[in-house]
Design a protein around this motif. Structure first.
Motif, PDB file in Angstrom:
ATOM      1  N   TYR A  10      13.784 -21.719 -15.522  1.00  0.00           N
ATOM      2  CA  TYR A  10      14.020 -22.475 -14.294  1.00  0.00           C
ATOM      3  C   TYR A  10      12.704 -22.992 -13.739  1.00  0.00           C
ATOM      4  N   THR A  11      12.798 -23.979 -12.872  1.00  0.00           N
ATOM      5  CA  THR A  11      11.630 -24.517 -12.181  1.00  0.00           C
ATOM      6  C   THR A  11      11.746 -24.146 -10.715  1.00  0.00           C
ATOM      7  N   GLY A  12      10.736 -23.484 -10.171  1.00  0.00           N
ATOM      8  CA  GLY A  12      10.741 -23.069  -8.770  1.00  0.00           C
ATOM      9  C   GLY A  12      10.737 -24.271  -7.851  1.00  0.00           C
ATOM     10  N   LYS A  13      11.620 -24.279  -6.878  1.00  0.00           N
ATOM     11  CA  LYS A  13      11.747 -25.415  -5.962  1.00  0.00           C
ATOM     12  C   LYS A  13      10.501 -25.552  -5.081  1.00  0.00           C
ATOM     13  N   ALA A  14       9.972 -24.447  -4.582  1.00  0.00           N
ATOM     14  CA  ALA A  14       8.810 -24.495  -3.694  1.00  0.00           C
ATOM     15  C   ALA A  14       7.500 -24.679  -4.448  1.00  0.00           C
ATOM     16  N   THR A  15       7.395 -24.063  -5.628  1.00  0.00           N
ATOM     17  CA  THR A  15       6.125 -24.074  -6.366  1.00  0.00           C
ATOM     18  C   THR A  15       6.044 -25.152  -7.442  1.00  0.00           C
ATOM     19  N   GLY A  16       7.202 -25.557  -7.979  1.00  0.00           N
ATOM     20  CA  GLY A  16       7.206 -26.522  -9.084  1.00  0.00           C
ATOM     21  C   GLY A  16       6.812 -25.901 -10.414  1.00  0.00           C
ATOM     22  N   VAL A  17       6.681 -24.583 -10.440  1.00  0.00           N
ATOM     23  CA  VAL A  17       6.270 -23.867 -11.645  1.00  0.00           C
ATOM     24  C   VAL A  17       7.511 -23.505 -12.469  1.00  0.00           C
ATOM     25  N   THR A  18       7.444 -23.726 -13.783  1.00  0.00           N
ATOM     26  CA  THR A  18       8.543 -23.372 -14.680  1.00  0.00           C
ATOM     27  C   THR A  18       8.329 -21.949 -15.192  1.00  0.00           C
ATOM     28  N   ARG A  19       9.401 -21.144 -15.085  1.00  0.00           N
ATOM     29  CA  ARG A  19       9.325 -19.741 -15.496  1.00  0.00           C
ATOM     30  C   ARG A  19      10.563 -19.357 -16.280  1.00  0.00           C
ATOM     31  N   LYS A  20      10.463 -18.247 -17.009  1.00  0.00           N
ATOM     32  CA  LYS A  20      11.608 -17.678 -17.716  1.00  0.00           C
ATOM     33  C   LYS A  20      12.032 -16.422 -16.951  1.00  0.00           C
ATOM     34  N   ALA A  21      13.353 -16.250 -16.757  1.00  0.00           N
ATOM     35  CA  ALA A  21      13.871 -15.091 -16.039  1.00  0.00           C
ATOM     36  C   ALA A  21      14.876 -14.354 -16.909  1.00  0.00           C
ATOM     37  N   VAL A  22      14.952 -13.036 -16.711  1.00  0.00           N
ATOM     38  CA  VAL A  22      15.903 -12.190 -17.436  1.00  0.00           C
ATOM     39  C   VAL A  22      16.583 -11.281 -16.414  1.00  0.00           C
ATOM     40  N   PHE A  23      17.917 -11.250 -16.435  1.00  0.00           N
ATOM     41  CA  PHE A  23      18.684 -10.358 -15.564  1.00  0.00           C
ATOM     42  C   PHE A  23      19.450  -9.376 -16.435  1.00  0.00           C
ATOM     43  N   ASN A  24      19.532  -8.136 -15.964  1.00  0.00           N
ATOM     44  CA  ASN A  24      20.241  -7.080 -16.665  1.00  0.00           C
ATOM     45  C   ASN A  24      21.632  -6.920 -16.062  1.00  0.00           C
ATOM     46  N   ASN A  25      22.641  -6.672 -16.885  1.00  0.00           N
ATOM     47  CA  ASN A  25      24.018  -6.529 -16.403  1.00  0.00           C
ATOM     48  C   ASN A  25      24.200  -5.352 -15.448  1.00  0.00           C
ATOM     49  N   THR A  26      23.350  -4.335 -15.519  1.00  0.00           N
ATOM     50  CA  THR A  26      23.536  -3.160 -14.671  1.00  0.00           C
ATOM     51  C   THR A  26      23.225  -3.458 -13.201  1.00  0.00           C
ATOM     52  N   CYS A  27      22.411  -4.457 -12.930  1.00  0.00           N
ATOM     53  CA  CYS A  27      22.063  -4.791 -11.539  1.00  0.00           C
ATOM     54  C   CYS A  27      22.724  -6.094 -11.068  1.00  0.00           C
ATOM     55  N   THR A  28      23.492  -6.735 -11.934  1.00  0.00           N
ATOM     56  CA  THR A  28      24.115  -8.019 -11.598  1.00  0.00           C
ATOM     57  C   THR A  28      25.623  -7.852 -11.460  1.00  0.00           C
ATOM     58  N   ALA A  29      26.146  -8.284 -10.308  1.00  0.00           N
ATOM     59  CA  ALA A  29      27.597  -8.226 -10.088  1.00  0.00           C
ATOM     60  C   ALA A  29      28.288  -9.423 -10.756  1.00  0.00           C
ATOM     61  N   GLY A  30      27.571 -10.548 -10.858  1.00  0.00           N
ATOM     62  CA  GLY A  30      28.140 -11.727 -11.482  1.00  0.00           C
ATOM     63  C   GLY A  30      27.240 -12.931 -11.296  1.00  0.00           C
ATOM     64  N   TYR A  31      27.689 -14.080 -11.830  1.00  0.00           N
ATOM     65  CA  TYR A  31      26.940 -15.315 -11.667  1.00  0.00           C
ATOM     66  C   TYR A  31      27.882 -16.489 -11.737  1.00  0.00           C
TER      67      TYR A  31
END
Length: 78
Positions: A54-75
């Motif tokens: 994703y690209t940060g809206k405030a910073t304009g920096v592109t980053r990679k993110a990883v979410f684990n199912n144990t802490c995520t209720a959904g998306y």
């Protein structure tokens, strides 16, 4: 005229990998927080969760993110 309807099922849908196109992603956590990501690319379900770029809206920096199912209720993908 007899139209055939698709069969309904309660089985969970298998998330698909999304490459190339830019989408919006909203992540809901188990502790009630909500994260909204813009310009998400390379969304990829994994065996333990999901990852994306994703690209940060405030910073304009592109980053990679990883979410684990144990802490995520959904998306939600838009």
């Amino acid at each position: 005229m007899d139209l055939e309807r698709p069969k309904r099922t309660n089985a969970p849908m298998k998330p698909k990998e999304i490459k190339g196109e830019k989408i919006e992603l909203i992540v809901f956590t188990n502790n009630g927080q909500t994260y909204h990501f813009f310009e998400v690319t390379d969304f990829k379900p994994t065996t333990t969760g999901f990852s994306f770029t994703y690209t940060g809206k405030a910073t304009g920096v592109t980053r990679k993110a990883v979410f684990n199912n144990t802490c995520t209720a959904g998306y939600a993908l838009a």
